[in-house]
Design an enzyme around this catalytic site. Structure first.
Site, PDB file in Angstrom:
ATOM      1  CG  ASP A   1      -7.870   1.221   2.585  1.00  0.00           C
ATOM      2  OD1 ASP A   1      -9.011   0.535   2.426  1.00  0.00           O
ATOM      3  OD2 ASP A   1      -6.748   0.783   3.007  1.00  0.00           O
TER       4      ASP A   1
ATOM      5  CE  LYS B   1      -4.126  -1.750   1.634  1.00  0.00           C
ATOM      6  NZ  LYS B   1      -5.240  -1.164   2.912  1.00  0.00           N
TER       7      LYS B   1
END
Ligand code: ATR
Length: 287
Positions: free
Chosen positions: A108, A71
């Site tokens: 997210d 990520k």
């Protein structure tokens, strides 16, 4: 549903990837919408991340999700990064632009916000300070979500203080004061809070339990756990027993997938009870 030679392609890159729920999630939506497309797991080792990402346009992929441990590393490989993802220091969605460029973003944050909106509709930023346990990648997205929602004070509690300090520095915003507290103070900092979010791995299946005494937390405070295996963590069970509104972690996983799906496959997917049931069934089968 059978796919044809014209199927639209997307997937998820991670290492390892076998336990990812995202193929089941996107597969559900593809089937529901009757879309000729496929969303596949892509096991990509860290030293081949750049090679794999650069191959996406060549292979005709519309994009992919990015998960642990990529990520952060994926950010520097993108041609364009959403300023928000840059500030957070983590991304989870890649869209291949018409010119073949790689565009990175972080959904997210959107996932956390939407899940909170759905499962705790009464929560407002003005309900009081938010306590966030943890300072990893997930905590960064949660802090960014709370800050952009307008929470004036975020109390960050982490075992390793340096990581919390770095997070507080990176995500400093004029509208939000982020204070850093030692792990040992996780009970006391609950006083007068309007929200508590666990972003650590504690309480997850095969991990140690999260040991916390909720007594100082107001009973009106919303308690969120981003752990979703088990769905009802020890934290959520304890919070529910004393009457706090609770928000489980499955919804964040489901909602974070929506923007990518819409971009790659051209339909707006919804998070429905049927989807939650289908996803929970995949957990039951796995354990
Ligand atoms: P993610 O990207 O999913 O957030 P991570 O970066 O590995 O994963 O972060 C895990 C979080 O859980 C961290 O805040 C970690 O604390 P440290 O920064 O001190 O490592 C926290 N965590 C994991 N195990 C823990 C434990 N036994 N006690 C307290 N905190 C723990």
């Amino acid at each position: 549903m059978a796919i044809t030679g014209a199927a639209r392609l997307a997937g998820i890159m991670g290492w390892p990837i076998a336990h990812s729920r995202s193929p089941a999630l996107h597969g559900f939506w593809l089937h529901e919408h009757g879309i000729d497309g496929a969303y596949v797991p892509l096991a990509v080792a860290p030293d081949r991340l750049e090679q794999a990402l650069r191959a996406l346009p060549a292979l005709g992929f519309r994009g992919c999700n990015i998960t642990i441990p990529h990520k952060r590393a994926a950010l520097r490989i993108m041609d364009r990064v959403d300023p928000f993802a840059q500030r957070i220091g983590a991304m989870n969605t890649v869209i291949v632009a018409p010119d073949g460029g790689l565009e990175g973003s972080n959904t997210d944050v959107f996932g956390f916000r939407e899940n909170l909106r759905e499962q705790a509709p009464g929560w407002r930023a003005s309900c009081g300070p938010a306590v966030v346990l943890g300072a990893g990648g997930a905590a960064r997205s949660v802090v960014a979500a709370l800050s952009t929602a307008g929470v004036a004070e975020i109390r960050l509690v982490n075992r390793t203080r340096d990581r919390a300090e770095a997070l507080a520095r990176d995500l400093a915003a004029p509208e939000t004061r982020i204070t850093v507290h030692p792990w040992e103070q996780r009970n006391e900092v609950l006083a007068a809070a309007g929200l508590l979010a666990n972003t650590t791995s504690l309480g997850m299946e095969n991990e140690p339990p999260l040991e916390i005494n909720l007594a100082p937390l107001p009973e009106t405070a919303v308690v969120v756990d981003i752990v979703y295996v088990p769905l009802e963590t020890g934290l959520l069970a304890a919070a529910r027993r004393r009457g706090n509104p609770v928000v489980d972690g499955l919804g964040m996983l489901l909602h974070q997938g929506r923007p990518g799906f819409a971009a790659w496959f051209g339909a707006e997917p919804q998070v429905t009870p049927a989807l939650r049931r289908a996803m929970l069934a995949t957990f039951a089968g796995a354990h």
